[in-house]
Scaffold this motif. Structure first.
Motif, PDB file in Angstrom:
ATOM      1  N   GLU A  18      10.536   9.407  29.723  1.00 25.24           N
ATOM      2  CA  GLU A  18      10.124   7.998  29.776  1.00 25.24           C
ATOM      3  C   GLU A  18       8.996   7.782  30.774  1.00 25.24           C
ATOM      4  N   GLN A  19       9.222   8.202  32.001  1.00 27.84           N
ATOM      5  CA  GLN A  19       8.305   7.790  33.069  1.00 27.84           C
ATOM      6  C   GLN A  19       7.152   8.762  33.283  1.00 27.84           C
ATOM      7  N   ILE A  20       7.374  10.037  33.022  1.00 31.37           N
ATOM      8  CA  ILE A  20       6.282  11.008  33.196  1.00 31.37           C
ATOM      9  C   ILE A  20       5.543  11.192  31.866  1.00 31.37           C
ATOM     10  N   ALA A  21       6.261  11.496  30.801  1.00 31.62           N
ATOM     11  CA  ALA A  21       5.584  11.697  29.510  1.00 31.62           C
ATOM     12  C   ALA A  21       5.053  10.368  28.959  1.00 31.62           C
ATOM     13  N   GLY A  22       5.619   9.245  29.400  1.00 32.82           N
ATOM     14  CA  GLY A  22       5.122   7.944  28.942  1.00 32.82           C
ATOM     15  C   GLY A  22       5.559   7.607  27.536  1.00 32.82           C
ATOM     16  N   MET A  23       6.732   8.107  27.154  1.00 29.88           N
ATOM     17  CA  MET A  23       7.287   7.784  25.834  1.00 29.88           C
ATOM     18  C   MET A  23       8.296   6.635  25.974  1.00 29.88           C
ATOM     19  N   THR A  24       8.617   6.011  24.856  1.00 29.80           N
ATOM     20  CA  THR A  24       9.552   4.891  24.876  1.00 29.80           C
ATOM     21  C   THR A  24      10.917   5.319  24.361  1.00 29.80           C
ATOM     22  N   LEU A  25      11.954   5.011  25.129  1.00 28.69           N
ATOM     23  CA  LEU A  25      13.327   5.251  24.668  1.00 28.69           C
ATOM     24  C   LEU A  25      13.641   4.208  23.602  1.00 28.69           C
ATOM     25  N   THR A  26      13.829   4.658  22.357  1.00 21.09           N
ATOM     26  CA  THR A  26      14.014   3.702  21.264  1.00 21.09           C
ATOM     27  C   THR A  26      15.478   3.529  20.887  1.00 21.09           C
ATOM     28  N   GLU A  27      16.314   4.505  21.245  1.00 22.27           N
ATOM     29  CA  GLU A  27      17.717   4.391  20.865  1.00 22.27           C
ATOM     30  C   GLU A  27      18.544   5.420  21.625  1.00 22.27           C
ATOM     31  N   THR A  28      19.784   5.061  21.923  1.00 21.54           N
ATOM     32  CA  THR A  28      20.775   6.040  22.376  1.00 21.54           C
ATOM     33  C   THR A  28      21.941   5.917  21.410  1.00 21.54           C
ATOM     34  N   ASP A  29      22.329   7.028  20.770  1.00 21.77           N
ATOM     35  CA  ASP A  29      23.363   6.906  19.743  1.00 21.77           C
ATOM     36  C   ASP A  29      24.761   7.155  20.308  1.00 21.77           C
ATOM     37  N   MET A  88       9.751   3.305  10.988  1.00 19.47           N
ATOM     38  CA  MET A  88       8.687   3.084  11.959  1.00 19.47           C
ATOM     39  C   MET A  88       9.122   1.984  12.917  1.00 19.47           C
ATOM     40  N   LEU A  89       8.543   1.995  14.092  1.00 17.34           N
ATOM     41  CA  LEU A  89       8.828   0.932  15.046  1.00 17.34           C
ATOM     42  C   LEU A  89       8.217  -0.362  14.534  1.00 17.34           C
ATOM     43  N   PRO A  90       8.813  -1.504  14.873  1.00 14.14           N
ATOM     44  CA  PRO A  90       8.218  -2.773  14.446  1.00 14.14           C
ATOM     45  C   PRO A  90       6.814  -2.937  15.032  1.00 14.14           C
ATOM     46  N   ALA A  91       6.012  -3.771  14.368  1.00 16.58           N
ATOM     47  CA  ALA A  91       4.592  -3.885  14.732  1.00 16.58           C
ATOM     48  C   ALA A  91       4.386  -4.304  16.182  1.00 16.58           C
ATOM     49  N   ASN A  92       5.337  -5.050  16.740  1.00 17.04           N
ATOM     50  CA  ASN A  92       5.158  -5.497  18.122  1.00 17.04           C
ATOM     51  C   ASN A  92       5.723  -4.499  19.131  1.00 17.04           C
ATOM     52  N   ARG A  93       6.094  -3.322  18.647  1.00 16.95           N
ATOM     53  CA  ARG A  93       6.690  -2.325  19.533  1.00 16.95           C
ATOM     54  C   ARG A  93       6.063  -0.978  19.200  1.00 16.95           C
ATOM     55  N   ARG A  94       5.615  -0.266  20.204  1.00 23.37           N
ATOM     56  CA  ARG A  94       5.049   1.047  19.921  1.00 23.37           C
ATOM     57  C   ARG A  94       5.537   2.040  20.958  1.00 23.37           C
ATOM     58  N   GLY A  95       5.478   3.318  20.597  1.00 26.33           N
ATOM     59  CA  GLY A  95       6.000   4.339  21.495  1.00 26.33           C
ATOM     60  C   GLY A  95       5.142   4.544  22.732  1.00 26.33           C
ATOM     61  N   PHE A  96       3.854   4.303  22.591  1.00 33.07           N
ATOM     62  CA  PHE A  96       2.953   4.541  23.724  1.00 33.07           C
ATOM     63  C   PHE A  96       3.291   3.619  24.883  1.00 33.07           C
ATOM     64  N   LYS A  97       3.282   4.178  26.078  1.00 38.80           N
ATOM     65  CA  LYS A  97       3.440   3.344  27.266  1.00 38.80           C
ATOM     66  C   LYS A  97       2.077   3.229  27.955  1.00 38.80           C
ATOM     67  N   PRO A  98       1.906   2.250  28.832  1.00 41.66           N
ATOM     68  CA  PRO A  98       0.603   2.140  29.507  1.00 41.66           C
ATOM     69  C   PRO A  98       0.376   3.235  30.532  1.00 41.66           C
ATOM     70  N   GLU A  99       1.449   3.837  31.043  1.00 38.86           N
ATOM     71  CA  GLU A  99       1.273   4.843  32.088  1.00 38.86           C
ATOM     72  C   GLU A  99       2.106   6.077  31.786  1.00 38.86           C
ATOM     73  N   GLY A 100       1.604   7.211  32.285  1.00 38.31           N
ATOM     74  CA  GLY A 100       2.290   8.468  32.054  1.00 38.31           C
ATOM     75  C   GLY A 100       1.345   9.410  31.331  1.00 38.31           C
TER      76      GLY A 100
END
Ligand SMILES: [Fe+2]
Length: 295
Positions: free
Chosen positions: A25-36, A121-133
């Protein structure tokens, strides 16, 4: 019949979920989308629901990987096609909530491979890219250790992959699209992932990212320098569980119709075609000593 065109996701066994979640999440800058319900965590770096999965485990290392495919034929017909190629594939439903169906099999080295047609796919208002990382363009390629790289190359050719280069006879590169490699196989006495590579937008992005890593206490193991096979500018570090992560940019673009790479000024060969490289000429074209421990 079967067009495999993208490395979609990589799933890791994880023993320290907190440390690995923080990294992705914080280093690679990816978004956690789900925990099953099993505790698996899904991360996106794109419009896909997930590109990285972390699965709680007693062990560490790679668990499975998935490629996206298209076909004008039914899933059953694709499976039959795979059976005709001596690939013991089976259809599995809903291996995750967002992938309705996969074709699953083990490759000759026992790695668990999944082919999927669709993923939410993620909804249009949500994307995997983060601003930092690190915020890679994508998970670009996967390198795995195998007992016999030649056998693996022949197997993945049956799935439509191209063999783009070799380093001597122990390191085979393969692609299913125009990137120089999406998969590579490294003949080794041990099994497991060799590295996972994230594509940077350009050299500037790569350099900024290296400063970001340093400020977050992550040291580079090697690079940046330009490799020979693939010509990618590459550097390497470890994630918290010792999975080797490559950051790269500026790799060769393969033109399968011509069996050559798009020409670049730093190529020695014109045209640059798939070939066998020697280890010495290949690892660092800029003359920076390659960290041999990484091979
Ligand atoms: Fe690589």
């Amino acid at each position: 019949m079967l067009n495999v065109f993208k490395l979609g996701y990589v799933d890791f066994h994880v023993s320290d979920m907190d440390a690995m979640t923080t990294y992705y999440e914080q280093i690679a800058g990816m978004t956690l989308t789900e925990t099953d319900e099993n505790g698996s965590a899904y991360f996106s770096t794109s419009t896909d629901h997930h590109n990285i999965i972390l699965t709680p485990s007693q062990e560490t290392g790679i668990r499975r990987f998935g490629f996206q495919y298209e076909s004008e034929h039914s899933t059953e017909a694709v499976v039959e096609h795979l059976h005709s190629l001596d690939i013991q594939a089976e259809v599995k439903q809903q291996t995750s909530k967002t992938v309705p169906e996969v074709i699953a099999f083990q490759d000759p080295e026992g790695y668990h491979v999944e082919l999927y047609r669709t993923m939410d796919m993620l909804p249009a208002n949500r994307r995997g890219f983060k601003p930092e990382g690190i915020v890679p363009n994508k998970v670009g390629h996967l390198s795995i250790r195998v007992g016999d790289a030649k056998q693996q190359v022949e197997f993945y050719k049956k799935l439509g992959f191209y063999n783009t280069d070799w380093i001597e006879d122990y390191f085979g590169f393969m692609t299913c699209n125009r990137d120089h490699h999406v998969l590579n196989f490294f003949t080794s006495e041990t099994k497991g992932m060799h590295h996972l590579a994230m594509e940077m937008r350009n050299y500037q992005h790569l350099i900024q990212t290296l400063d970001f890593l340093r400020l977050n206490g992550i040291h580079l193991l090697w690079g940046p320098s330009r490799h020979g096979a693939g010509h990618n500018i590459a550097c390497y570090h470890y994630d918290p569980e010792g999975n080797l992560i490559e950051l790269f940019t500026d790799g060769d673009i393969y033109i399968p119709e011509l069996d050559m790479f798009d020409p670049r000024p730093w190529h020695n060969d014109f045209p640059q075609k798939p070939k066998v490289w020697s280890t010495e000429e290949c690892l660092s074209l800029w003359g920076v000593d390659f960290e041999k421990a990484l091979v």
